[in-house]
Enzyme design. Structure first.
Site, PDB file in Angstrom:
ATOM      1  N   ASP A 100      13.450  -4.811   1.328  1.00 57.78           N
ATOM      2  CA  ASP A 100      12.604  -6.216   1.880  1.00 57.78           C
ATOM      3  C   ASP A 100      10.769  -7.202   0.773  1.00 57.78           C
ATOM      4  O   ASP A 100      10.822  -6.258  -0.346  1.00 57.78           O
ATOM      5  CB  ASP A 100      12.256  -6.165   2.948  1.00 57.78           C
ATOM      6  CG  ASP A 100      11.811  -4.563   3.157  1.00 57.78           C
ATOM      7  OD1 ASP A 100      10.216  -4.488   2.809  1.00 57.78           O
ATOM      8  OD2 ASP A 100      11.677  -4.624   4.188  1.00 57.78           O
ATOM      9  N   ASP A 102       7.823  -8.889   1.542  1.00 59.13           N
ATOM     10  CA  ASP A 102       6.069  -9.621   2.551  1.00 59.13           C
ATOM     11  C   ASP A 102       5.898  -9.998   1.843  1.00 59.13           C
ATOM     12  O   ASP A 102       5.190  -9.913   0.840  1.00 59.13           O
ATOM     13  CB  ASP A 102       5.381  -8.138   2.887  1.00 59.13           C
ATOM     14  CG  ASP A 102       6.959  -6.568   3.397  1.00 59.13           C
ATOM     15  OD1 ASP A 102       7.050  -6.438   4.009  1.00 59.13           O
ATOM     16  OD2 ASP A 102       6.937  -5.727   2.499  1.00 59.13           O
ATOM     17  N   ASP A 192      -1.979   0.196   4.368  1.00 58.86           N
ATOM     18  CA  ASP A 192      -2.256   1.449   4.452  1.00 58.86           C
ATOM     19  C   ASP A 192      -2.350   2.097   2.533  1.00 58.86           C
ATOM     20  O   ASP A 192      -3.734   2.994   2.495  1.00 58.86           O
ATOM     21  CB  ASP A 192      -1.295   2.185   5.094  1.00 58.86           C
ATOM     22  CG  ASP A 192       0.037   1.840   4.171  1.00 58.86           C
ATOM     23  OD1 ASP A 192       0.029   0.849   3.507  1.00 58.86           O
ATOM     24  OD2 ASP A 192       1.214   2.079   4.941  1.00 58.86           O
TER      25      ASP A 192
HETATM   26  P1  ATP Z   1       9.047   0.151   2.494  1.00 58.45           P
HETATM   27  O1  ATP Z   1       9.819  -1.911   3.111  1.00 58.45           O
HETATM   28  O2  ATP Z   1       9.832  -0.042   1.618  1.00 58.45           O
HETATM   29  O3  ATP Z   1      10.245   0.916   3.502  1.00 58.45           O
HETATM   30  P2  ATP Z   1       6.550  -1.131   2.048  1.00 58.45           P
HETATM   31  O4  ATP Z   1       5.054  -1.054   2.146  1.00 58.45           O
HETATM   32  O5  ATP Z   1       7.106  -2.336   1.848  1.00 58.45           O
HETATM   33  O6  ATP Z   1       7.938  -0.817   2.048  1.00 58.45           O
HETATM   34  P3  ATP Z   1       6.686  -2.261   5.146  1.00 58.45           P
HETATM   35  O7  ATP Z   1       6.682  -1.455   6.572  1.00 58.45           O
HETATM   36  O8  ATP Z   1       7.535  -3.170   5.088  1.00 58.45           O
HETATM   37  O9  ATP Z   1       6.399  -1.025   4.032  1.00 58.45           O
HETATM   38  O10 ATP Z   1       5.315  -2.780   4.832  1.00 58.45           O
HETATM   39  C1  ATP Z   1       4.578  -3.982   3.769  1.00 58.45           C
HETATM   40  C2  ATP Z   1       3.705  -3.529   3.781  1.00 58.45           C
HETATM   41  O11 ATP Z   1       2.528  -3.597   5.246  1.00 58.45           O
HETATM   42  C3  ATP Z   1       3.289  -2.692   3.488  1.00 58.45           C
HETATM   43  O12 ATP Z   1       3.205  -1.842   2.369  1.00 58.45           O
HETATM   44  C4  ATP Z   1       1.539  -1.943   3.526  1.00 58.45           C
HETATM   45  O13 ATP Z   1       0.962  -2.743   2.622  1.00 58.45           O
HETATM   46  C5  ATP Z   1       1.545  -2.975   5.343  1.00 58.45           C
HETATM   47  N1  ATP Z   1       1.213  -1.888   6.271  1.00 58.45           N
HETATM   48  C6  ATP Z   1       3.116  -1.328   6.631  1.00 58.45           C
HETATM   49  N2  ATP Z   1       2.486  -0.563   7.940  1.00 58.45           N
HETATM   50  C7  ATP Z   1       1.064  -0.795   7.900  1.00 58.45           C
HETATM   51  C8  ATP Z   1       0.739   0.503   8.177  1.00 58.45           C
HETATM   52  N3  ATP Z   1       1.004   1.183   9.153  1.00 58.45           N
HETATM   53  N4  ATP Z   1      -1.066   0.561   7.788  1.00 58.45           N
HETATM   54  C9  ATP Z   1      -1.915  -0.513   7.278  1.00 58.45           C
HETATM   55  N5  ATP Z   1      -0.479  -1.226   6.515  1.00 58.45           N
HETATM   56  C10 ATP Z   1       0.510  -1.520   6.660  1.00 58.45           C
HETATM   57 MG    MG Z   2       8.670  -4.120   2.972  1.00 54.61          MG
END
Ligand code: ATP
Ligand code: MG
Length: 531
Positions: A100, A102, A192
């Site tokens: 996805d 963001d 994170d």
């Molecule tokens: P994927 O979507 O492939 O699972 P992602 O890194 O995009 O991985 P998401 O859950 O979509 O994960 O979160 C988007 C972004 O938001 C992360 O890349 C990170 O920068 C931030 N993020 C998400 N969860 C947290 C958290 N618990 N603490 C701090 N930052 C977070």
């Molecule tokens: Mg994501």
């Protein structure tokens, strides 16, 4: 934590050594060169940011979702800042297809909602905005700011009218995290891991990296931003996220990030069980279950997520079974077949359930003649599932389905299976139950003959289901065509014109319609509107 220490520990005590990772250098050779030349710059990531122009990074921007671009453009036109960030940028840099996209912006959720009529604000602890385009959801978050006005809940002296946007419980866990900032630097601090805090400005094409994320990406390292203990205290789910990214990307977890996992693992028990349920699904249902299992075992986290007795989870029998089962779910994922949570839990908790069953049966056999197995199975299934519910709050429907899959195992295993054909195959869950049975049979030669017995029924059920699906599709196609005809004739009569160009909805084929229904269902699922 200064960046220098990260370079010192690089290559040293990093976790999971045998996992593969794609070196960014193979994808973006110039970038790797550039990072080496700019080591000093990267090392001092705390003070300086690294900005790479489009020519320097050559990120495949054509793979960015058109909807994410649309969202960013509209935010910018309205005068806000907006960047692509997170997994989308990370995965594109690694040559993977992002799950996805963001977007991060300085517009507040309310301001975003005013700009998009397909936007919904979700979450209370951490407000985000979902902008929905059919099955594509663009997740937009507002820049988070500093934690200067944290309300520590246990010390709270109620003050009329004062609204705290950031609240922490006595462990330091942020139970509310909606303090918005105006600076991208502050937003980056609150993310994170370094590899998740790389921003792409789609207009200038610049990649902006505040925390050495590009360096870590090119060296296959998961490194938490800031002080690990504080960050895990704020949100213990970051512990699981470290494990998830390590498994998904085949990256090593930096020493300072991994070292604080064990001391902070108890904090996971404070995470709401509904959120834990979502996290467990992300860990095991996204195509990397086997690797995730390995990482979670290495970090001693698996038994914090599942109510399985230590004796069982430490046995090679249980580990081999789970490893094999996860491999098969990963295989299904790669074939675009769906993996459902109830099947996942039925696999994971199977050994716990059956072990309890044997124990109870042996106890009862000593003291009673007539054992009501049906009742015993229901009782034990509820017991095991309800224990698990304390950690991961599964929706009620999932709980019922897990118990059913287990109950059907006894019918499939029966010495006289012919007797149970009608009953067993009448269940919707028959095919899933047989899938679980086959996984078990892989380790239990006694079940082989039953697999042979049930396989033709399974194939028949599968063919029937396929036929039903086609009938529904043809039926709805016919209905659609009839609707189109009558609408066209009505339109013709009303307007006095013979319009061949009906409304696009009227021309929707059955396949498109089914697709739209599926997308709507996925969307509802993503929004947690249905189990
Ligand atoms: P994927 O979507 O492939 O699972 P992602 O890194 O995009 O991985 P998401 O859950 O979509 O994960 O979160 C988007 C972004 O938001 C992360 O890349 C990170 O920068 C931030 N993020 C998400 N969860 C947290 C958290 N618990 N603490 C701090 N930052 C977070
Ligand atoms: Mg994501």
């Amino acid at each position: 934590m200064a960046r220098e220490s990260k370079l010192d520990i690089r290559g040293a005590a990093l976790l999971v050594r045998d996992l593969r990772y794609t070196k960014i250098s193979t994808l973006l050779p110039d970038l790797d060169d550039l990072l080496k030349k700019n080591k000093a710059l990267v090392v001092k990531h705390g003070q300086q940011k690294l900005v790479l122009s489009a020519e320097q990074h050559r990120l495949p921007t054509n793979k960015i979702s058109k909807y994410a671009i649309k969202v960013i453009k509209r935010l910018k036109q309205a005068g806000y800042e907006a960047y692509l960030v997170g997994g989308g940028v990370r995965d594109l840099l690694l040559g993977k297809t992002p799950k996805d996209f963001d977007v991060s912006t300085n517009a507040t959720p309310e301001q975003i909602r005013r700009l998009f009529n397909n936007a919904r604000i979700i979450g209370r602890r951490f407000k985000i905005v979902h902008i929905v385009y059919n099955s594509d959801i663009i997740e937009v978050t507002t820049f988070r700011g500093g934690n200067s006005s944290v309300l520590h809940v246990e010390n709270a002296i109620p003050r009329m009218g004062k609204r705290y946007e950031v609240q922490a419980n006595p462990d330091g866990m942020l139970v509310r995290d909606n303090s918005y900032g105006t600076r991208i630097e502050d937003d980056a601090m609150r993310r994170d891991f370094t590899i998740n805090a790389i921003y792409l400005d789609i207009q200038t094409g610049e990649l902006i990296d505040f925390h050495g994320g590009l360096y870590d990406l090119s060296h296959g390292i998961i490194d938490i931003i800031g002080d690990p203990e504080t960050r895990y205290r704020e949100d213990p789910v970051r512990i699981l996220r470290a494990a998830r990214f390590s498994a998904k990307l085949g990256f090593k977890i930096s020493k300072r990030t991994v070292d604080m996992i064990a001391p902070c693992a108890d904090l996971l028990s404070a995470v709401p069980s509904a959120r834990m349920y979502d996290e467990v699904n992300k860990l095991f249902l996204t195509g990397h279950a086997k690797a995730t299992f390995k990482v979670l075992l290495a970090l001693n986290l698996f038994n914090r997520l599942f109510e399985i007795s230590p004796m069982l989870i430490n046995s090679s029998m249980c580990r081999e079974f789970l490893s094999y089962a996860f491999e098969s779910t990963d295989q299904r994922f790669s074939e675009n077949k769906c993996n459902k949570p109830h099947f996942l839990y039925a696999i994971i908790l199977w050994n716990e359930f059956i072990w309890n069953f044997y124990m109870m049966r042996d106890d009862l056999m000593l003291s009673a003649n007539n054992i009501d197995y049906k009742d015993m199975i229901s009782y034990l299934a509820s017991k095991v599932v309800i224990q698990q519910y304390q950690i991961t709050a599964m929706p009620e429907q999932i709980i019922r389905s897990i118990a059913l899959l287990w109950r059907l195992q006894f019918l499939l295993e029966s010495k006289d299976p012919q007797k149970y054909v009608k009953e067993t195959t009448s269940y919707h869950a028959f095919r899933a139950a047989f899938d679980l049975f086959k996984l078990r049979a892989h380790f239990d030669p006694n079940l082989k003959s039953r697999v042979e017995f049930w396989q033709p029924y399974y194939d028949q059920c599968k063919a029937d289901a396929e036929r039903r699906r086609q009938t529904i599709e043809t039926g709805s196609e016919r209905r659609n065509n009839n609707d189109n005809k009558s609408r066209r004739s009505r339109k013709g009569k009303n307007s006095g014109r013979d319009s061949g160009n009906g409304n696009s909805n009227f021309n929707e084929s059955a396949a498109d319609r089914q697709n739209r229904i599926n997308k709507a269902r996925d969307w509802r699922k993503a929004m947690n509107l249905e189990p």
